[in-house]
Design an enzyme around this catalytic site. Structure first.
Site, PDB file in Angstrom:
ATOM      1  N   ILE A 138       0.856  -1.196   0.000  1.00 22.20           N
ATOM      2  CA  ILE A 138       0.000   0.000   0.000  1.00 22.20           C
ATOM      3  C   ILE A 138       0.892   1.247   0.000  1.00 22.20           C
ATOM      4  O   ILE A 138       1.723   1.396   0.892  1.00 22.20           O
ATOM      5  CB  ILE A 138      -0.914   0.039   1.253  1.00 22.20           C
ATOM      6  CG1 ILE A 138      -1.783  -1.215   1.350  1.00 22.20           C
ATOM      7  CG2 ILE A 138      -1.766   1.296   1.254  1.00 22.20           C
ATOM      8  CD1 ILE A 138      -2.646  -1.273   2.610  1.00 22.20           C
ATOM      9  N   GLY A 189       3.515 -20.202   7.391  1.00 20.78           N
ATOM     10  CA  GLY A 189       4.690 -19.342   7.231  1.00 20.78           C
ATOM     11  C   GLY A 189       4.373 -17.867   7.405  1.00 20.78           C
ATOM     12  O   GLY A 189       5.137 -17.005   6.976  1.00 20.78           O
ATOM     13  N   ASP A 203       5.527  -5.350  15.666  1.00 21.20           N
ATOM     14  CA  ASP A 203       5.712  -5.038  14.233  1.00 21.20           C
ATOM     15  C   ASP A 203       4.746  -3.934  13.795  1.00 21.20           C
ATOM     16  O   ASP A 203       5.140  -2.951  13.151  1.00 21.20           O
ATOM     17  CB  ASP A 203       5.469  -6.329  13.427  1.00 21.20           C
ATOM     18  CG  ASP A 203       5.301  -6.080  11.950  1.00 21.20           C
ATOM     19  OD1 ASP A 203       6.329  -5.926  11.269  1.00 21.20           O
ATOM     20  OD2 ASP A 203       4.147  -6.033  11.472  1.00 21.20           O
ATOM     21  N   LYS A 207       5.318   0.208  12.644  1.00 20.79           N
ATOM     22  CA  LYS A 207       4.746   0.863  11.452  1.00 20.79           C
ATOM     23  C   LYS A 207       3.969   2.113  11.849  1.00 20.79           C
ATOM     24  O   LYS A 207       4.070   3.161  11.198  1.00 20.79           O
ATOM     25  CB  LYS A 207       3.838  -0.137  10.720  1.00 20.79           C
ATOM     26  CG  LYS A 207       4.597  -1.333  10.168  1.00 20.79           C
ATOM     27  CD  LYS A 207       3.657  -2.457   9.725  1.00 20.79           C
ATOM     28  CE  LYS A 207       4.431  -3.671   9.248  1.00 20.79           C
ATOM     29  NZ  LYS A 207       3.597  -4.867   9.050  1.00 20.79           N
TER      30      LYS A 207
HETATM   31  N1  HSE Z   1       4.666  -9.904   9.842  1.00 18.54           N
HETATM   32  C1  HSE Z   1       4.176  -8.816   9.047  1.00 18.54           C
HETATM   33  C2  HSE Z   1       2.667  -8.962   8.896  1.00 18.54           C
HETATM   34  C3  HSE Z   1       4.890  -8.817   7.704  1.00 18.54           C
HETATM   35  O1  HSE Z   1       2.116 -10.012   9.247  1.00 18.54           O
HETATM   36  O2  HSE Z   1       2.013  -8.023   8.460  1.00 18.54           O
HETATM   37  C4  HSE Z   1       4.850  -7.501   7.003  1.00 18.54           C
HETATM   38  O3  HSE Z   1       5.435  -6.487   7.726  1.00 18.54           O
END
Ligand code: HSE
Ligand code: NAP
Length: 428
Positions: A138, A189, A203, A207
C-alpha cells in the site's frame, strides 16, 4: 538517456528476490518511466550456495553487506535483510556515510533508529525511502508525503499486521480458538521468526510510529506507543463482539491531541460494517483523516514477495527520476521531539471477566467500576456453569487510566477468577 541507476541489494530472501524479479521482468517499463535504466550491480546474503528462485549470475557478490554498501558501482543501497541492529544498521550507516541513498523495507530499524539515520542521510544530502516498511504494497507513505501534503493530518489509523488480522478473522469465520489458529499461521509461514513481533503488536507498532512521524512532523517515537498484543483474545470475545455487531482488530491509532501525541496499537472493537470491520485475512488497511481531504481509506496486501518488492521498486523509480522527499517528509532537523499524551482519549470499553458465582459478586464489580468513575452501559452474565459466572460489561466512555484503576479494584474484590480482559471500542 541518463546513466543507469545502480542498485546494491542486501538481502535475497522473500523481499530481495522479489526486487530481483521486478528489475528483470520490468526493465523496459522501469526505464521508460524513470527516464533511465535501473540495474543491479551487486548483491549480498549470508549463504551464497543457497538455491534462490532468480538468476543472480549477472551481479557481483559481496559476503559483507557493509562492503556492498560502500561499492563505487552502487548509487542506491537497498536493505532488505531485517533486524534493527547488526548488519542492517551497520550497512545502512555505511551506505549513508558513502553518500548513497537508501531504500529499505525494515520498519524495526527505522522505528528504533529512524531519527539518527535520517539526520545522517540529510547531512550527506541523501534520503532514506521506506514505503515497503509500512503496510507492504500500500503506497501509504506516498499518500502522506505527496498526495496529502497540503493537509493537516488529524488521525492515522489502521490494521497494519496481516498475520494478526488473519488470526482474528480466521477465529471469527471458523469458530476456532486462538492457539489453534496461531499454529495454522505458523504452518502457513505467516509468523515472523519471533512470533511476538506479530502477535505482541510490536511489528505493527513500529509501522504506526513511522506513520505518526510523517503525519505529525515529529521524531519517530516507538517507545511511546501503547502496545498490547492479541494473545488474550478468546473465541468468546470474538463471539460477544459479533453479537454486538463489532469485530475485534489489532488497531493502530495515532493522533495529535492538545495533551500531546497519542499512539496506540491494541486490540479494539470496531463496527462490523465499517471498512476496518470488514477487513479479512492478511490484508492491511490504513485510514487517514486530513483537514481538507476528509477521510481516505487505503486497502491492500501488507506483506509478501510481490507487494513488498513493488513498494521497494516504487521508491527506486522515484530516485531514478530524481524525485527526493526528505526521509520523514520534512527535514529531519525540523522534526520536533513529541510529547506523549499522558492519558489516551476516552472511549467505551468492553470488559470480560469470570466471577465466582456467589451472592454479591456482581455487586462488588459494579461498585469497583463506580469507584473508578466508570459508568456501565450494558452488562450480561452468560454461559453460566458450576461455580463460575462469566460476565460481560460494556462501559460508557472512560480513559485507559480509569479502566486500569477499575481492574486493580476488581483484583481486590476476591470474586474474580483469572485475568479480566479490557478492549477499547473505537469510533472509526
Ligand atoms: N509480519 C508482518 C505482517 C509482515 O504479518 O504483516 C509484514 O510487515
Ligand atoms: P528473509 O526472507 O528472512 O530474508 C532476509 C535476507 O537477508 C536473506 O537473504 C538473508 O541471507 C539476508 N541476511 C540476513 N542477515 C544477513 C547478514 N548479516 N548479511 C548478509 N545477508 C543477510 O526476510 P524478508 O521477509 O525478505 O524481509 C526482509 C525485510 O523486509 C525485513 O526487514 C522485513 O521486516 C521487511 N518486510 C518483509 C515483508 C515480507 O512480506 N516478507 C513485508 C514488509 C517488510 P540468507 O538468505 O543467506 O539467509
Amino acid at each position: 538517456m541518463a546513466a543507469p541507476l545502480r542498485l546494491g541489494l542486501a538481502g535475497l530472501g522473500t523481499v530481495g528476490i522479489g526486487v530481483v524479479q521486478i528489475v528483470q521482468k520490468h526493465a523496459a517499463l522501469i526505464a521508460a518511466r524513470s527516464g533511465r535504466e535501473v540495474v543491479i550491480s551487486a548483491v549480498s546474503a549470508r549463504d551464497r550456495s543457497k538455491n534462490r528462485d532468480a538468476d543472480l549470475s549477472g551481479f557481483a557478490w559481496e559476503t559483507d553487506p557493509v562492503a556492498l554498501a560502500r561499492r563505487e558501482d552502487v548509487d542506491v543501497f537497498i536493505e532488505v535483510m531485517g533486524g534493527h541492529e547488526g548488519a542492517a544498521k551497520d550497512a545502512t550507516e555505511a551506505a549513508i556515510a558513502a553518500g548513497k541513498d537508501v531504500v529499505t523495507a525494515n520498519k524495526a530499524l527505522l522505528a528504533h533508529h529512524g531519527q539518527e539515520l535520517a539526520l545522517a542521510a540529510e547531512a550527506k544530502g541523501r534520503v532514506i525511502r521506506f514505503e515497503a516498511a509500512v503496510a507492504g504494497g500500500i503506497p501509504v507513505i506516498k499518500a502522506l508525503t505527496e498526495g496529502l501534503a497540503a493537509n493537516s493530518i488529524t488521525r492515522v489509523m489502521g490494521v497494519m499486521n496481516g498475520t494478526c488480522n488473519y488470526i482474528l478473522t480466521r477465529m471469527q469465520d471458523a469458530g476456532l480458538p486462538y492457539d489453534h489458529v496461531f499454529e495454522e499461521a505458523r504452518q502457513l509461514g505467516y509468523l515472523e521468526a519471533d512470533p511476538n513481533l506479530d502477535v505482541g503488536g510490536i511489528d505493527a507498532g513500529h509501522k504506526l510510529a513511522l506513520l505518526a512521524s510523517i503525519a505529525f512532523g515529529t521524531q519517530v517515537s516507538f517507545g511511546a506507543v501503547e502496545l498490547e498484543g492479541i494473545g488474550k483474545i478468546l473465541i468468546d470475545d470474538i463471539r460477544h463482539a459479533a453479537d454486538m455487531d463489532y469485530r475485534i482488530k489489532l488497531l493502530g491509532v495515532a493522533r495529535m491531541t492538545g495533551r500531546g501525541l497519542e499512539q496506540r496499537m491494541t486490540p479494539c472493537l470496531v463496527p462490523a460494517q465499517s471498512p476496518l470491520g470488514q477487513l479479512q485475512g492478511g490484508t492491511n488497511m490504513v485510514v487517514l483523516d486530513g483537514d481538507s481531504v476528509g477521510q481516505i481509506v487505503l486497502r491492500g496486501p501488507g506483506a509478501g514477495m510481490g507487494p513488498t518488492a513493488s513498494a521497494v521498486m516504487g521508491d527506486v523509480v522515484d530516485l531514478a527520476r530524481g524525485f527526493r522527499v526528505p526521509t520523514f517528509g520534512v527535514p529531519a532537523t525540523t522534526l520536533a521531539a513529541p510529547v506523549a499524551a499522558a492519558v489516551a482519549s476516552a472511549a467505551p470499553w468492553y470488559l470480560r471477566m469470570t466471577l465466582v458465582d456467589k451472592p454479591g459478586a456482581l455487586a462488588k464489580i459494579a461498585t469497583a467500576l463506580g469507584e473508578a468513575g466508570i459508568s456501565i452501559d450494558r452488562m450480561r452474565q452468560y454461559g453460566h456453569a458450576d461455580a463460575y459466572a462469566p460476565v460481560l460489561i460494556v462501559t460508557h466512555k472512560a480513559t485507559r487510566d480509569d479502566v486500569n484503576d477499575a481492574l486493580a479494584r476488581f483484583g481486590a474484590t476476591g470474586v474474580l477468577v483469572g485475568e479480566p480482559v479490557a478492549l477499547r471500542i473505537e469510533e472509526v
